[in-house]
Design an enzyme around this catalytic site. Sequence first.
Site, short mmCIF file in Angstrom:
data_model
loop_
_atom_site.label_atom_id
_atom_site.label_comp_id
_atom_site.label_asym_id
_atom_site.label_seq_id
_atom_site.Cartn_x
_atom_site.Cartn_y
_atom_site.Cartn_z
N HIS A 28 0.84 -1.20 0.00
CA HIS A 28 0.00 0.00 0.00
C HIS A 28 0.87 1.25 0.00
O HIS A 28 0.65 2.18 -0.78
CB HIS A 28 -0.90 0.05 1.25
CG HIS A 28 -1.98 -0.96 1.29
ND1 HIS A 28 -2.19 -1.75 2.39
CD2 HIS A 28 -2.93 -1.30 0.39
CE1 HIS A 28 -3.23 -2.53 2.16
NE2 HIS A 28 -3.70 -2.28 0.95
N LYS A 48 -18.95 -4.58 8.44
CA LYS A 48 -17.73 -5.37 8.65
C LYS A 48 -17.02 -4.88 9.90
O LYS A 48 -16.87 -3.69 10.12
CB LYS A 48 -16.79 -5.24 7.46
CG LYS A 48 -17.13 -6.10 6.29
CD LYS A 48 -16.01 -6.03 5.27
CE LYS A 48 -16.21 -7.04 4.18
NZ LYS A 48 -15.12 -6.98 3.20
N ARG A 105 -1.63 -6.47 -8.18
CA ARG A 105 -0.70 -7.54 -7.84
C ARG A 105 -0.79 -8.70 -8.81
O ARG A 105 0.17 -9.44 -8.98
CB ARG A 105 -0.99 -8.07 -6.43
CG ARG A 105 -0.77 -7.07 -5.33
CD ARG A 105 -1.28 -7.63 -4.04
NE ARG A 105 -2.72 -7.87 -4.19
CZ ARG A 105 -3.54 -8.18 -3.21
NH1 ARG A 105 -3.10 -8.33 -2.01
NH2 ARG A 105 -4.83 -8.36 -3.45
N SER A 164 -3.41 -7.61 2.99
CA SER A 164 -3.76 -7.36 4.39
C SER A 164 -4.26 -8.63 5.07
O SER A 164 -3.91 -8.91 6.21
CB SER A 164 -4.83 -6.26 4.49
OG SER A 164 -4.32 -5.04 4.05
#
Length: 160
Positions: free
Chosen positions: A17, A41, A90, A127
């Site tokens: 990040h 969440k 990615r 993450s």
Amino acid sequence: MRRAVCPGSYDPATNGHLDIIERASKLFDEVVVAVGVNKSKKGLFSVEERMEILREITAKLPNVRVDSWQGLLVDYCRDNDIAAVAKGLRSVSDFDYELQMAQMNRELTGLETLLMANNPAYGFVSSSLVKEIAALGGDIENLVPPVVHERLLAVYAKKD
């Protein structure tokens, strides 16, 4: 002023990040690192904690500021005069998802998206993987900024 947003959950922020944020800060006059708020969440860190961490790890970047948003990213960008989204890629699966989002955002409001190839050193870092490894006592020190490493160690020490 050319302004971009780097949106994400940042739960937690990783070196991947930070790499994208740093690179975007060289391309735009201002970069807003926006933490998405999803009330359905429960994150490992609160939105406020994530913003505090992001402020600390981006402090050396004078044209970066940290904020949060809830709802549609295109609405946040319109309200804050932001013309572009900067995101890292990615993998091919990231590309498939981000391309669809970029096309939808452009259709909705004309918001442009810059998809940046990741630094190969962080291509495998996410993450969720960082949290899983940290929870199991693995070494994540080279995957996250030092403040994130310290916070993760503290969180998982409390859970033992």
